[in-house]
Scaffold this motif. Structure first.
Motif, short mmCIF file in Angstrom:
data_model
loop_
_atom_site.label_atom_id
_atom_site.label_comp_id
_atom_site.label_asym_id
_atom_site.label_seq_id
_atom_site.Cartn_x
_atom_site.Cartn_y
_atom_site.Cartn_z
N ALA A 175 7.73 6.94 -15.08
CA ALA A 175 6.34 7.33 -14.82
C ALA A 175 5.73 6.37 -13.81
O ALA A 175 5.88 5.15 -13.93
CB ALA A 175 5.53 7.31 -16.12
N VAL A 176 5.05 6.91 -12.82
CA VAL A 176 4.40 6.09 -11.81
C VAL A 176 3.12 5.50 -12.38
O VAL A 176 2.19 6.22 -12.77
CB VAL A 176 4.09 6.92 -10.54
CG1 VAL A 176 3.32 6.08 -9.53
CG2 VAL A 176 5.38 7.46 -9.92
N GLU A 177 3.05 4.17 -12.44
CA GLU A 177 1.86 3.49 -12.98
C GLU A 177 0.90 3.05 -11.88
O GLU A 177 -0.30 2.98 -12.10
CB GLU A 177 2.30 2.27 -13.81
CG GLU A 177 3.06 2.67 -15.07
CD GLU A 177 3.22 1.52 -16.02
OE1 GLU A 177 3.21 0.35 -15.57
OE2 GLU A 177 3.36 1.77 -17.24
N GLU A 178 1.42 2.73 -10.72
CA GLU A 178 0.59 2.35 -9.58
C GLU A 178 1.16 2.99 -8.33
O GLU A 178 2.38 3.15 -8.20
CB GLU A 178 0.57 0.82 -9.39
CG GLU A 178 0.03 0.04 -10.57
CD GLU A 178 0.10 -1.45 -10.31
OE1 GLU A 178 -0.16 -1.87 -9.16
OE2 GLU A 178 0.43 -2.19 -11.26
N VAL A 215 9.57 -1.66 -8.44
CA VAL A 215 8.69 -1.36 -7.32
C VAL A 215 9.55 -0.88 -6.16
O VAL A 215 10.51 -1.56 -5.75
CB VAL A 215 7.91 -2.62 -6.88
CG1 VAL A 215 7.01 -2.31 -5.69
CG2 VAL A 215 7.08 -3.16 -8.04
N VAL A 216 9.24 0.31 -5.63
CA VAL A 216 9.99 0.88 -4.51
C VAL A 216 9.01 1.58 -3.57
O VAL A 216 7.88 1.89 -3.95
CB VAL A 216 11.05 1.91 -4.99
CG1 VAL A 216 12.15 1.24 -5.80
CG2 VAL A 216 10.40 3.03 -5.78
N PRO A 217 9.43 1.86 -2.34
CA PRO A 217 8.58 2.67 -1.46
C PRO A 217 8.32 4.04 -2.07
O PRO A 217 9.19 4.63 -2.73
CB PRO A 217 9.42 2.79 -0.18
CG PRO A 217 10.34 1.61 -0.21
CD PRO A 217 10.66 1.39 -1.66
N PRO A 235 0.81 -1.23 0.00
CA PRO A 235 0.00 0.00 0.00
C PRO A 235 0.83 1.27 0.00
O PRO A 235 0.33 2.33 -0.40
CB PRO A 235 -0.83 -0.13 1.28
CG PRO A 235 -0.08 -1.09 2.14
CD PRO A 235 0.58 -2.06 1.21
N ASP A 236 2.09 1.18 0.42
CA ASP A 236 2.95 2.36 0.46
C ASP A 236 4.02 2.34 -0.63
O ASP A 236 5.01 3.07 -0.54
CB ASP A 236 3.62 2.48 1.84
CG ASP A 236 2.61 2.65 2.96
OD1 ASP A 236 1.63 3.38 2.75
OD2 ASP A 236 2.81 2.05 4.03
N ASP A 237 3.82 1.51 -1.64
CA ASP A 237 4.79 1.38 -2.73
C ASP A 237 4.28 2.05 -4.00
O ASP A 237 3.10 2.34 -4.14
CB ASP A 237 5.07 -0.10 -3.04
CG ASP A 237 5.81 -0.80 -1.92
OD1 ASP A 237 6.51 -0.12 -1.15
OD2 ASP A 237 5.70 -2.05 -1.82
N VAL A 238 5.21 2.24 -4.94
CA VAL A 238 4.87 2.69 -6.28
C VAL A 238 5.46 1.72 -7.29
O VAL A 238 6.50 1.10 -7.04
CB VAL A 238 5.39 4.12 -6.57
CG1 VAL A 238 4.64 5.16 -5.77
CG2 VAL A 238 6.89 4.23 -6.32
N VAL A 239 4.78 1.57 -8.41
CA VAL A 239 5.31 0.85 -9.55
C VAL A 239 5.69 1.89 -10.60
O VAL A 239 4.85 2.70 -11.01
CB VAL A 239 4.28 -0.14 -10.14
CG1 VAL A 239 4.85 -0.85 -11.37
CG2 VAL A 239 3.84 -1.13 -9.08
N GLU A 267 -1.61 10.92 -5.47
CA GLU A 267 -0.87 12.14 -5.77
C GLU A 267 0.37 11.89 -6.63
O GLU A 267 0.93 12.83 -7.21
CB GLU A 267 -0.46 12.86 -4.48
CG GLU A 267 0.54 12.11 -3.60
CD GLU A 267 -0.12 11.16 -2.63
OE1 GLU A 267 0.56 10.73 -1.68
OE2 GLU A 267 -1.31 10.84 -2.83
N LEU A 268 0.78 10.63 -6.75
CA LEU A 268 1.95 10.31 -7.56
C LEU A 268 1.59 9.61 -8.87
O LEU A 268 2.39 9.62 -9.81
CB LEU A 268 2.92 9.41 -6.77
CG LEU A 268 3.70 10.08 -5.65
CD1 LEU A 268 4.49 9.04 -4.86
CD2 LEU A 268 4.64 11.14 -6.21
N ARG A 269 0.41 9.02 -8.93
CA ARG A 269 0.05 8.24 -10.11
C ARG A 269 0.07 9.11 -11.36
O ARG A 269 -0.54 10.17 -11.40
CB ARG A 269 -1.34 7.61 -9.91
CG ARG A 269 -1.55 6.30 -10.66
CD ARG A 269 -2.85 5.65 -10.25
NE ARG A 269 -2.91 5.41 -8.80
CZ ARG A 269 -3.97 5.66 -8.07
NH1 ARG A 269 -5.05 6.19 -8.63
NH2 ARG A 269 -3.96 5.40 -6.77
N GLY A 270 0.81 8.65 -12.37
CA GLY A 270 0.92 9.39 -13.62
C GLY A 270 2.03 10.42 -13.63
O GLY A 270 2.33 10.99 -14.68
#
Length: 347
Positions: A104-107, A128-130, A49-53, A111-114
């Motif tokens: 580019a943040v996909e997931e 995938v990173v925090p 839940p606290d990660d980004v792809v 506020e970070l998506r896209g």
């Protein structure tokens, strides 16, 4: 087929998925052994839940450090200090190394998506990173220029260490990525006269684009208040000392790896009471450590990259699948470059 390839293909097929079509399979550049790079498939972790792809758009080769790693030049007693934030493996190899990545943040959080973000991540198609490990890129900073954020961050830290004053006479010895970033930031100080010193006459055009003077080593001005050294050679460090005025200081940003450094510290070094100080980006400069975090420093670097003059450092690009051959050419010097960027199919 190597063991790692066979295991991944077998596992993927067993799960009823095709390796090429599995959206959780990325590809990364690995140094299998010194001077031997390859592209490997990598299975991405399931994001929490606290990660980004992040889907990579551009990465940059930090030419000095990464070619040193490619050649296997990291001294055994420096291997722990040289680790990159998201490095896999160990020196001299196999190792996945690098730290100039824009994607580019996909997931992830809304506020970070896209958003286009910078991350200290190796050359990999997706990762995938925090969420706290990525930094939004200002909308007016193109991805290719944004890969310089880690290098500009190094320059910011160095100038916090060096504390140049209004009207100083300064030289930067070594016209590589770090030296050029330092020179550009110094050029924005009031009344500071900056000379970029390099053995390559072609750096004169880069210096002009950065708004600083240029000199070959035998033409460099002397009696300087401050010299920043970035050439990673004994000759460059010796010249940096020779250019100083009485009680001047050289700030050495070079990483020498397992190369011995030889200097002549005879009468002039002592008579003029000269100083050599190291500067490195692993910790925030003591001059700012109580008031700035590493994240603050990196965000500042991204803001500074609104300056289009930094585009002069972007001297070539190649596709991701070409990276093993490109890294070999960069390491031997047959492919001259300041910052060579890697493309992944930009949006």
């Amino acid at each position: 087929m190597s063991d790692w390839q066979d295991t991944l293909v077998t596992e993927t097929r067993a799960n009823g998925r095709d390796l090429a079509l599995d959206h959780r399979i990325a590809h990364a550049f690995w140094l299998r052994a010194p001077e031997c790079g390859e592209i490997r498939p990598v299975r991405l972790a399931e994001p929490g839940p606290d990660d980004v792809v992040v889907r990579t758009v551009r990465s940059g080769v930090s030419r000095g450090t990464e070619t040193l790693v490619f050649r296997g030049g990291v001294a055994p007693d420096q291997r722990a200090r040289m680790r990159a934030p998201f490095q896999d493996g160990d020196f001299p190899g196999p190792v996945k190394y690098g730290y100039l990545n824009v994607g580019a943040v996909e997931e992830g959080p809304a506020e970070l998506r896209g958003r286009m973000v910078f991350c200290l991540y190796p050359h990999q198609t997706a990762y995938v990173v925090p969420a706290g490990a990525v930094f939004p890129v200002p909308e007016d900073v193109p991805p290719a220029r944004a890969v310089l954020a880690g290098t500009v961050e190094t320059a910011v830290n160095a100038l916090w260490d060096a504390a140049p004053a209004v009207g100083d006479r300064v030289a930067v010895v070594g016209g590589g990525m770090v030296g050029c970033c330092v020179a550009r930031l110094l050029a924005r100080y009031p009344a500071v006269r900056v000379t970029l010193v390099d053995v390559d006459p072609a750096r004169a055009g880069v210096a002009a684009a950065l708004g600083v003077d240029f000199a070959l080593p035998d033409e460099a001005p002397e009696g300087l208040d401050l010299v920043v050294h970035t050439s990673a050679t004994s000759e460059g460090l010796q010249q940096a000392l020779d250019l100083l005025a009485v009680e001047g200081t050289v700030f050495d940003l070079s990483w020498y790896g397992d190369t011995d450094v030889r200097l002549s510290l005879g009468g002039s070094f002592h008579d003029r009471r000269l100083t050599i100080r190291s500067s490195q980006v692993g910790a925030v400069s003591p001059a700012r450590a109580s008031r700035r975090t590493p994240a603050d420093r990196l965000l500042l670097a991204l803001e500074l990259l609104r300056d289009p003059a930094f585009d002069a450092l972007l001297t070539g690009e190649s596709r991701f699948d070409e990276l093993p051959a490109v890294m070999a050419r960069l390491a031997t010097g047959s492919l001259p470059a300041l910052c060579h960027t890697i493309t992944y199919g930009e949006r």
